[in-house]
Design a protein around this motif. Structure first.
Motif, mmCIF file in Angstrom:
data_model
loop_
_atom_site.group_PDB
_atom_site.id
_atom_site.type_symbol
_atom_site.label_atom_id
_atom_site.label_comp_id
_atom_site.label_asym_id
_atom_site.label_seq_id
_atom_site.Cartn_x
_atom_site.Cartn_y
_atom_site.Cartn_z
ATOM 1 N N GLN A 22 0.840 -1.183 0.000
ATOM 2 C CA GLN A 22 0.000 0.000 0.000
ATOM 3 C C GLN A 22 0.884 1.245 0.000
ATOM 4 O OE1 GLN A 22 -2.838 -0.207 3.187
ATOM 5 N NE2 GLN A 22 -3.626 -2.156 2.509
ATOM 6 N N GLN A 24 2.201 4.825 -0.037
ATOM 7 C CA GLN A 24 1.579 6.053 0.448
ATOM 8 C C GLN A 24 2.122 7.237 -0.341
ATOM 9 O OE1 GLN A 24 -0.857 5.899 2.904
ATOM 10 N NE2 GLN A 24 -0.576 3.715 2.553
ATOM 11 N N GLY A 52 9.526 3.620 1.168
ATOM 12 C CA GLY A 52 8.833 4.875 1.447
ATOM 13 C C GLY A 52 9.575 5.761 2.419
ATOM 14 N N ARG A 53 9.464 7.040 2.177
ATOM 15 C CA ARG A 53 9.999 8.080 3.053
ATOM 16 C C ARG A 53 11.459 7.871 3.453
ATOM 17 N NH1 ARG A 53 4.564 8.396 6.543
ATOM 18 N NH2 ARG A 53 3.339 9.434 4.968
#
Length: 77
Positions: A22, A24, A52-53
């Motif tokens: 998922q 983001q 992510g990030r």
């Protein structure tokens, strides 16, 4: 030195039972596979080649490794 480029990417998603990735919104670090016809990003419930990030330190570490400079495993926070 890095040079930005813009292209379409095929997102190859792999689920494990009920668990699916998922992604983001926001900054991502991904590793693309180049094929004869496109670029492909594989991701799965454990992340695959999509992260992510990322911190600035992590991005710099990847740039160093890919640029042939220091490529040591570092302890992440």
């Amino acid at each position: 030195m890095s040079q930005p480029f813009e292209t379409d990417v095929v997102l190859e998603v792999q689920c494990f039972g009920p668990w699916c990735p998922q992604p983001q919104p926001g900054e991502m670090l991904g590793f693309l596979r180049q094929t004869d016809h496109s670029y492909v990003l594989h991701t799965n419930a454990c992340g695959g080649f999509l992260f992510g990030r990322p911190t600035q330190e992590q991005v710099e570490q990847v740039k160093d490794c890919l640029g042939g400079r220091s490529c040591e495993a570092r302890k992440l926070p």
